[in-house]
Design a protein around this motif. Structure first.
Motif, PDB file in Angstrom:
ATOM      1  N   ALA A 260       7.235   6.723  13.414  1.00  0.00           N
ATOM      2  CA  ALA A 260       6.179   7.739  13.400  1.00  0.00           C
ATOM      3  C   ALA A 260       4.872   7.171  12.852  1.00  0.00           C
ATOM      4  N   ALA A 261       4.961   6.366  11.795  1.00  0.00           N
ATOM      5  CA  ALA A 261       3.750   5.867  11.119  1.00  0.00           C
ATOM      6  C   ALA A 261       2.843   5.093  12.069  1.00  0.00           C
ATOM      7  N   GLY A 262       3.450   4.237  12.904  1.00  0.00           N
ATOM      8  CA  GLY A 262       2.644   3.420  13.811  1.00  0.00           C
ATOM      9  C   GLY A 262       1.839   4.262  14.785  1.00  0.00           C
ATOM     10  N   LEU A 263       2.486   5.292  15.358  1.00  0.00           N
ATOM     11  CA  LEU A 263       1.793   6.148  16.328  1.00  0.00           C
ATOM     12  C   LEU A 263       0.739   7.019  15.642  1.00  0.00           C
ATOM     13  N   GLU A 264       1.053   7.476  14.424  1.00  0.00           N
ATOM     14  CA  GLU A 264       0.098   8.324  13.700  1.00  0.00           C
ATOM     15  C   GLU A 264      -1.153   7.551  13.314  1.00  0.00           C
ATOM     16  N   ARG A 265      -0.973   6.289  12.942  1.00  0.00           N
ATOM     17  CA  ARG A 265      -2.112   5.495  12.471  1.00  0.00           C
ATOM     18  C   ARG A 265      -3.163   5.301  13.557  1.00  0.00           C
ATOM     19  N   ILE A 266      -2.721   5.185  14.810  1.00  0.00           N
ATOM     20  CA  ILE A 266      -3.710   4.960  15.875  1.00  0.00           C
ATOM     21  C   ILE A 266      -3.810   6.163  16.829  1.00  0.00           C
TER      22      ILE A 266
ATOM     23  N   LEU B 240       0.829  -1.201   0.000  1.00  0.00           N
ATOM     24  CA  LEU B 240       0.000   0.000   0.000  1.00  0.00           C
ATOM     25  C   LEU B 240       0.869   1.260   0.000  1.00  0.00           C
ATOM     26  N   GLU B 241       0.275   2.365  -0.379  1.00  0.00           N
ATOM     27  CA  GLU B 241       1.009   3.624  -0.418  1.00  0.00           C
ATOM     28  C   GLU B 241       1.642   3.906   0.935  1.00  0.00           C
ATOM     29  N   ARG B 242       2.880   4.306   0.897  1.00  0.00           N
ATOM     30  CA  ARG B 242       3.657   4.434   2.123  1.00  0.00           C
ATOM     31  C   ARG B 242       3.233   5.631   2.962  1.00  0.00           C
ATOM     32  N   ALA B 243       3.324   5.458   4.280  1.00  0.00           N
ATOM     33  CA  ALA B 243       3.062   6.563   5.208  1.00  0.00           C
ATOM     34  C   ALA B 243       4.412   7.186   5.601  1.00  0.00           C
ATOM     35  N   ASN B 244       4.435   7.915   6.703  1.00  0.00           N
ATOM     36  CA  ASN B 244       5.640   8.553   7.229  1.00  0.00           C
ATOM     37  C   ASN B 244       6.762   7.520   7.425  1.00  0.00           C
ATOM     38  N   VAL B 245       7.942   7.777   6.892  1.00  0.00           N
ATOM     39  CA  VAL B 245       9.046   6.804   7.013  1.00  0.00           C
ATOM     40  C   VAL B 245       9.909   7.043   8.247  1.00  0.00           C
ATOM     41  N   LEU B 246       9.746   8.178   8.905  1.00  0.00           N
ATOM     42  CA  LEU B 246      10.701   8.581   9.956  1.00  0.00           C
ATOM     43  C   LEU B 246      10.556   7.823  11.267  1.00  0.00           C
TER      44      LEU B 246
ATOM     45  N   ALA C 234      11.656  -0.686   4.317  1.00  0.00           N
ATOM     46  CA  ALA C 234      10.189  -0.771   4.178  1.00  0.00           C
ATOM     47  C   ALA C 234       9.414  -0.138   5.339  1.00  0.00           C
ATOM     48  N   GLN C 235      10.076   0.655   6.180  1.00  0.00           N
ATOM     49  CA  GLN C 235       9.357   1.315   7.278  1.00  0.00           C
ATOM     50  C   GLN C 235       8.260   2.227   6.725  1.00  0.00           C
ATOM     51  N   GLY C 236       7.097   2.213   7.373  1.00  0.00           N
ATOM     52  CA  GLY C 236       5.976   3.050   6.944  1.00  0.00           C
ATOM     53  C   GLY C 236       5.101   2.410   5.883  1.00  0.00           C
ATOM     54  N   ALA C 237       5.501   1.222   5.397  1.00  0.00           N
ATOM     55  CA  ALA C 237       4.717   0.553   4.345  1.00  0.00           C
ATOM     56  C   ALA C 237       3.977  -0.658   4.911  1.00  0.00           C
ATOM     57  N   MET C 238       2.786  -0.889   4.380  1.00  0.00           N
ATOM     58  CA  MET C 238       2.005  -2.078   4.727  1.00  0.00           C
ATOM     59  C   MET C 238       2.004  -3.027   3.531  1.00  0.00           C
ATOM     60  N   VAL C 239       2.164  -4.312   3.806  1.00  0.00           N
ATOM     61  CA  VAL C 239       2.161  -5.307   2.729  1.00  0.00           C
ATOM     62  C   VAL C 239       1.040  -6.316   2.974  1.00  0.00           C
ATOM     63  N   VAL C 240       0.443  -6.782   1.886  1.00  0.00           N
ATOM     64  CA  VAL C 240      -0.570  -7.836   1.964  1.00  0.00           C
ATOM     65  C   VAL C 240      -0.013  -9.054   1.239  1.00  0.00           C
TER      66      VAL C 240
END
Length: 309
Positions: free
Chosen positions: A166-172, A96-102, A190-196
């Motif tokens: 950052a992505a994990g905290l932002e998502r929830i 999926l489209e990547r979120a914040n990588v930091l 691959a930080q900030g990216a979700m894979v299926v």
């Protein structure tokens, strides 16, 4: 009759957020879905650092087994937790489209500790090594658990701060006001990216899920994971990698690093190539590091991380 796609996920708040995100996207495309949550060993064993468990993919293994057994059709993961070699029969169906990588440092409102002695918490060898490389007078302690548990542990202990994606905290919606962006810290591949992932022989599900794929994120994470795989890092050695696509001139920039566990040794590489050269960018970058001393360092890291008998 079209089947219901069963979505496997860990049962943490972040993992469920990711699964529900995929579920909504599939529902919007007209597919029927169901979420099935399972607990992974990585969530159960919280008293040992990950690298001591001696398993790569500890967060993904339970879902792999559920998929192979036919209990779920797809699994949704934070891509940085997924081993570079997927189990036989399982394929990457979409990134999926990547979120914040930091990475960010969550602290308690005071930052004077950055120039003094301090204790920083993280369960990641990559974050530990990069932190000690920049702040050699600090102490780094292990921090395990899902993001909610780790945030609570930070409050309950007298640590100066803890490092999070950052992505994990932002998502929830858990990202506090007391944080600083660690833009000097190279993120996990691959930080900030979700894979299926799905079963390779399940054409119906692969056709459905592939519609969620973001090609730019797929290419960048491929480069980062190729770098990781070539260095033979598994998910334990202190390895950072970030590839970014630049639209204005059709190039890919890559920044990668390999560090010793104590942060004293650091091999770093930066490259910019034309988009046409992306397929081998991660491989060539890793080879350069290995040939310039990284090979000996990787051997040393593997010796240090060998599970004690």
């Amino acid at each position: 009759m079209a089947k219901t796609i069963r979505i496997g996920t860990r049962d943490s708040e972040l993992a469920l957020w990711q699964a529900h995100t995929v579920q909504k996207k599939l529902n919007d495309l007209g597919y029927k879905t169901e979420i099935i949550a399972v607990k992974s060993q990585g969530d159960i064993i919280l008293d040992k650092p990950l690298y001591e468990l001696g398993i790569t993919g500890i967060f993904t293994k339970t879902l792999d087994i559920a998929m192979i057994n036919g209990d779920v059709d797809i699994a949704v993961h934070s891509m940085k937790d997924v081993p570079t070699a997927l189990p036989t029969g399982i394929v990457q169906a979409a990134v999926l489209e990547r979120a914040n990588v930091l990475d960010i440092l969550v602290h308690k409102g005071q930052l004077d500790f950055l120039n003094e002695k301090a204790t920083i918490a993280t369960g990641s060898l990559r974050r530990q090594a990069q932190w000690l490389n920049k702040y050699p007078n600090h102490t780094v302690v292990d921090l395990r658990g899902n993001v909610n548990t780790r945030m609570q542990k930070l409050q309950d202990n007298d640590w100066s701060g803890a490092v999070f994606a950052a992505a994990g905290l932002e998502r929830i919606n858990l990202k506090p006001d007391t944080f600083i962006n660690l833009d000097w810290m190279i993120p996990a591949p691959a930080q900030g990216a979700m894979v299926v992932v799905a079963m390779g022989n399940d054409n119906f599900t692969i056709d459905a899920v592939s519609q969620l794929n973001d090609i730019e994120t797929e290419i960048c994470t491929y480069i980062e994971r190729q770098f990781l795989r070539t260095l033979e890092g598994g998910c334990t050695a202190p390895i950072g990698a970030l590839a970014q696509y630049n639209q204005h001139d059709d190039t890919i920039t890559f920044h990668g690093c390999l560090l010793s566990l104590d942060g004293k040794q650091k091999f770093e590489i930066k490259k910019a190539v034309d988009i046409s050269e992306w397929k081998k960018l991660g491989f060539h970058s890793a080879q350069e590091i290995l040939e310039n001393g990284g090979s000996a360092l990787m051997a040393e890291i593997k010796k240090q991380l060998k599970p004690k008998a």
